[in-house]
Design a protein around this motif. Structure first.
Motif, mmCIF file in Angstrom:
data_model
loop_
_atom_site.group_PDB
_atom_site.id
_atom_site.type_symbol
_atom_site.label_atom_id
_atom_site.label_comp_id
_atom_site.label_asym_id
_atom_site.label_seq_id
_atom_site.Cartn_x
_atom_site.Cartn_y
_atom_site.Cartn_z
ATOM 1 N N SER A 68 33.629 38.258 27.409
ATOM 2 C CA SER A 68 32.854 38.102 28.646
ATOM 3 C C SER A 68 33.785 38.021 29.848
ATOM 4 C CB SER A 68 32.008 36.831 28.591
ATOM 5 O OG SER A 68 31.033 36.940 27.587
ATOM 6 N N ILE A 69 33.372 38.665 30.924
ATOM 7 C CA ILE A 69 34.127 38.616 32.184
ATOM 8 C C ILE A 69 33.137 38.238 33.285
ATOM 9 C CG2 ILE A 69 35.583 39.902 33.791
ATOM 10 C CD1 ILE A 69 36.124 41.881 31.438
ATOM 11 N N VAL A 70 33.473 37.196 34.045
ATOM 12 C CA VAL A 70 32.552 36.710 35.078
ATOM 13 C C VAL A 70 32.886 37.366 36.419
ATOM 14 C CG1 VAL A 70 31.770 34.664 36.334
ATOM 15 C CG2 VAL A 70 32.243 34.514 33.882
ATOM 16 N N GLY A 71 31.866 37.825 37.114
ATOM 17 C CA GLY A 71 32.090 38.361 38.457
ATOM 18 C C GLY A 71 30.957 39.263 38.900
ATOM 19 N N ASN A 72 31.133 39.829 40.082
ATOM 20 C CA ASN A 72 30.099 40.654 40.702
ATOM 21 C C ASN A 72 29.929 41.986 39.961
ATOM 22 O OD1 ASN A 72 29.545 42.936 42.863
ATOM 23 N ND2 ASN A 72 28.618 41.038 43.614
ATOM 24 N N LEU A 73 28.693 42.347 39.702
ATOM 25 C CA LEU A 73 28.401 43.531 38.885
ATOM 26 C C LEU A 73 28.717 44.842 39.598
ATOM 27 C CD1 LEU A 73 27.311 43.460 36.001
ATOM 28 C CD2 LEU A 73 26.834 41.350 37.154
ATOM 29 N N ALA A 74 28.385 44.916 40.883
ATOM 30 C CA ALA A 74 28.639 46.158 41.625
ATOM 31 C C ALA A 74 30.147 46.393 41.706
ATOM 32 C CB ALA A 74 28.029 46.068 43.013
ATOM 33 N N TYR B 130 30.164 34.399 49.202
ATOM 34 C CA TYR B 130 29.862 33.982 47.828
ATOM 35 C C TYR B 130 30.429 34.900 46.744
ATOM 36 C CZ TYR B 130 26.262 31.687 50.619
ATOM 37 O OH TYR B 130 25.605 30.972 51.569
ATOM 38 N N LYS B 131 30.776 36.132 47.129
ATOM 39 C CA LYS B 131 31.082 37.125 46.083
ATOM 40 C C LYS B 131 32.333 36.749 45.287
ATOM 41 C CE LYS B 131 32.420 41.620 46.141
ATOM 42 N NZ LYS B 131 32.542 42.914 46.781
ATOM 43 N N VAL B 132 32.218 36.843 43.970
ATOM 44 C CA VAL B 132 33.363 36.561 43.097
ATOM 45 C C VAL B 132 33.751 37.869 42.417
ATOM 46 C CG1 VAL B 132 34.130 35.285 41.063
ATOM 47 C CG2 VAL B 132 32.589 34.188 42.703
ATOM 48 N N SER B 133 34.991 38.300 42.634
ATOM 49 C CA SER B 133 35.422 39.558 42.000
ATOM 50 C C SER B 133 35.919 39.278 40.593
ATOM 51 C CB SER B 133 36.559 40.187 42.797
ATOM 52 O OG SER B 133 36.076 40.562 44.049
ATOM 53 N N PRO B 134 35.542 40.123 39.630
ATOM 54 C CA PRO B 134 36.017 39.895 38.259
ATOM 55 C C PRO B 134 37.527 40.126 38.147
ATOM 56 C CG PRO B 134 34.657 41.884 38.403
ATOM 57 C CD PRO B 134 34.631 41.259 39.750
ATOM 58 N N ASP B 135 38.118 39.471 37.173
ATOM 59 C CA ASP B 135 39.564 39.539 36.918
ATOM 60 C C ASP B 135 39.984 40.976 36.582
ATOM 61 O OD1 ASP B 135 42.034 39.503 35.609
ATOM 62 O OD2 ASP B 135 41.706 37.476 34.831
ATOM 63 N N ARG B 136 40.884 41.530 37.395
ATOM 64 C CA ARG B 136 41.310 42.932 37.223
ATOM 65 C C ARG B 136 41.986 43.170 35.873
ATOM 66 N NH1 ARG B 136 37.733 43.265 40.921
ATOM 67 N NH2 ARG B 136 38.040 44.952 42.385
ATOM 68 N N VAL B 137 42.794 42.209 35.423
ATOM 69 C CA VAL B 137 43.499 42.397 34.136
ATOM 70 C C VAL B 137 42.475 42.488 33.008
ATOM 71 C CG1 VAL B 137 45.142 41.366 32.527
ATOM 72 C CG2 VAL B 137 45.531 41.193 34.996
ATOM 73 N N ALA B 138 41.465 41.629 33.080
ATOM 74 C CA ALA B 138 40.418 41.663 32.050
ATOM 75 C C ALA B 138 39.656 42.994 32.132
ATOM 76 C CB ALA B 138 39.467 40.493 32.224
#
Ligand SMILES: Cc1ncc(C[n+]2csc(CCOP(=O)(O)OP(=O)(O)O)c2C)c(N)n1
Length: 538
Positions: free
Chosen positions: A308-314, A176-184
């Motif tokens: 805003s950037i969507v993704g996993n907080l950790a 399920y984990k979604v990694s946030p966009d690295r460029v953002a």
């Protein structure tokens, strides 16, 4: 071939959902009959309680919990806990019975339109098209519930489906984990590197995404001041940490004022922002850069300002930690300890919580639902561990008691303390019975002030005035109610009796209720007074 019922129990076993929270009716009996011995049924005498216990259980485990309710008859009663699960990102797979498919069109007794009722507050609602689709619907619902942001799903199951034959679904893996966009994220890194004084706002999603340690390390790396999100449903930063500055106020201008000194603000895992009283103003001081990391696309789209950037907080916190420049450690500003409250008579909530903080073990878990004394609890309870604080996610009372029982069932090695107002306790009072029956040793502390103090302070705050009906609660004997449900209970009236009462409760391995006669709530509304220029409703 096996039956839908047999396949479903096997599926639930494979998914690790062998505890069933529920309240039964005729339409559920074909499922509930002859429950396999490795399953445990936890009965709630009201569906707010059954679903609310599942909520506590799922939050503590960080896994999906299974609920079985009775058609539309009990979905309505359980709805407020579903709303809690929606706002609190709690993965619940809620099933309800439906009348026999063969007579549904004729609108029989107990025909259920529960799907429509639940829909706005669940991630997915389904009545399987065919009996043999029931296990697959549960499997799909399970995966939907666990996808970030986690939340409840709702499945209505006709009662004749359980005896039909079907094939087992493929219980495959889903990640399920979604990694946030690295460029953002690099954009945030740049802003943090050029910031003179950044601040971090921590929210509940840090705990959902298992990011406590990463966020502490990040705050120390950046030497950033840390604030808890407004009206926090969970605490996600150690209260005694030298960088911790307390909670934000739930109104636009006062909150913007609290953060006005910072040139960059990073919100981690909370909405921007959760407001209560309408005090118009800036979301953030013009000129301050605002960044938002969230596991919720909905929060990202609803935010009033910032990037805003969507993704996993950790994941995001780890990225910042490894890419941002560290900042030199300033002189540690240790927390100004509040003055120790005096043992006045009547007992003040501040005294109660300062004493509780001394008596309770460090590992204690707090389930909080004491509206007008929330500020005192916040000030005096010093919890530093993950998974230690849970509160009402969206203002619906009835959360505290059942959540405490669910939290305790999931955490047998830690003690749960439920601090609850005498008004709030009444919305889900039957949870006391479940605590007694399932030997969940919660310590319920009822703050008995005899009224709806929080509403009275809202009347003062917004100049509604005090001439309002339905604000006083005379004549409730909490000791007798608790004893009637099978719990040991005592009343504390004098300050000198409080410490022995608390110590005795912690020494006993059984659930117990202590009702404490306390002073009525003060003038403040969620930490705000008239200086914030509140709205007037007069
Ligand atoms: C289900 C529900 N009904 C009504 C309310 C409105 N409400 C908000 S605070 C409050 C008072 C709660 O009283 P109590 O638990 O005694 O706490 P106190 O305000 O006295 O601290 C009420 C009724 C609500 N939030 N949820």
């Amino acid at each position: 071939m096996s039956t839908v019922r047999e396949i479903t129990y096997q599926l639930l076993r494979e998914l690790g959902m062998t505890v069933i929270f529920g309240n039964p009716g005729s339409t559920e009996l074909p499922f509930l009959r002859d429950m396999p011995s490795d399953f445990k049924y936890i009965l709630g005498l009201h569906e707010r309680v059954a679903t609310g216990m599942a909520l506590g259980y799922a939050m503590a485990k960080g896994k999906a919990a299974f609920v079985n309710l009775h058609s539309i008859a009990s979905s309505g009663n359980g709805l407020s806990a579903l709303v809690d699960a929606w706002y609190g990102h709690v993965p619940l797979v809620v099933t309800t019975g439906q009348q026999d498919r063969r007579q549904l069109l004729a609108e029989p007794f107990l025909a259920s339109r529960a799907l429509e009722t639940a829909k706005p507050y669940v991630k997915w609602a389904c009545e399987p098209p065919r009996a043999e689709d029931v296990p697959r619907a549960i499997l799909r619902g399970y995966h939907v519930a666990l996808q970030p942001p986690m939340g409840p799903v709702f499945i209505s199951i006709p009662m004749d489906d359980w005896t039909r034959e079907c094939l087992p679904p493929d219980c495959r893996e889903v990640h399920y984990k979604v990694s946030p966009d690295r460029v953002a994220l690099d954009g945030v890194v740049q802003a943090l590197d050029s910031s003179r004084n950044p601040a971090i706002v921590v929210g509940a999603q840090i705990e959902e995404d298992g990011g406590w340690k990463e966020v502490i390390a990040l705050a120390e790396h950046l030497q950033a001041d840390v604030y808890q999100q407004p009206i926090a449903p969970r605490w996600t930063f150690p209260r005694k940490h030298p960088l911790f500055r307390g909670g934000l106020l739930p109104a636009q201008q006062p909150l913007a004022n609290q953060l006005a000194a910072y040139d960059t603000v990073l919100v981690l895992g909370a909405p921007i922002f959760l407001y209560y009283a309408y005090v118009p103003g800036h979301t953030i001081r013009p000129g301050t850069k605002l960044f938002h990391l969230t596991n919720s696309p909905q929060d990202a789209s609803a935010a009033l300002a910032g990037t805003s950037i969507v993704g996993n907080l950790a994941d995001a916190a780890r990225y910042f930690l490894s890419h941002c420049q560290s900042r030199p450690r300033g002189t540690p500003t240790s927390r100004t300890e509040p003055a120790k409250p005096r043992p006045d008579y009547p007992i003040t909530p501040a005294y109660l919580f300062s004493l509780l903080n001394e008596v309770m073990p460090q590992s204690a878990i707090i389930a909080e639902e004491c509206p007008s004394s929330k500020g005192d609890l916040d000030q005096f309870l010093q919890s530093d561990e993950p998974g230690s604080f849970y509160s009402v996610p969206n203002g619906i009372l009835g959360f505290g008691l059942p959540a405490a029982v669910g939290l305790q069932l999931a955490n047998p090695s830690r003690r749960v303390v439920c601090s609850v107002g005498d008004g709030s306790a009444q919305y889900s009072i039957q949870a006391l019975w479940s605590a007694a029956q399932y030997e969940a040793p919660v310590i319920f502390i009822v703050l008995r002030n005899g009224d709806y103090s929080a509403l009275k302070s809202f009347c003062d705050f917004t100049e509604v005035g005090r001439n309002v009906s339905g604000m006083d609660l005379p004549g409730i004997d909490m000791v007798k109610i608790a004893q009637g449900y099978g719990l040991a209970a005592q009343e504390v009236d004098r300050p000198e009796d409080l410490e022995p009462g608390l110590r005795e409760a912690f020494a006993s391995p059984k659930p117990r209720l202590i009702t404490v006669n306390v002073t009525k709530g003060g003038e403040k509304c969620m930490g705000m007074d008239h200086s914030v220029n509140p709205p007037r409703y007069r």
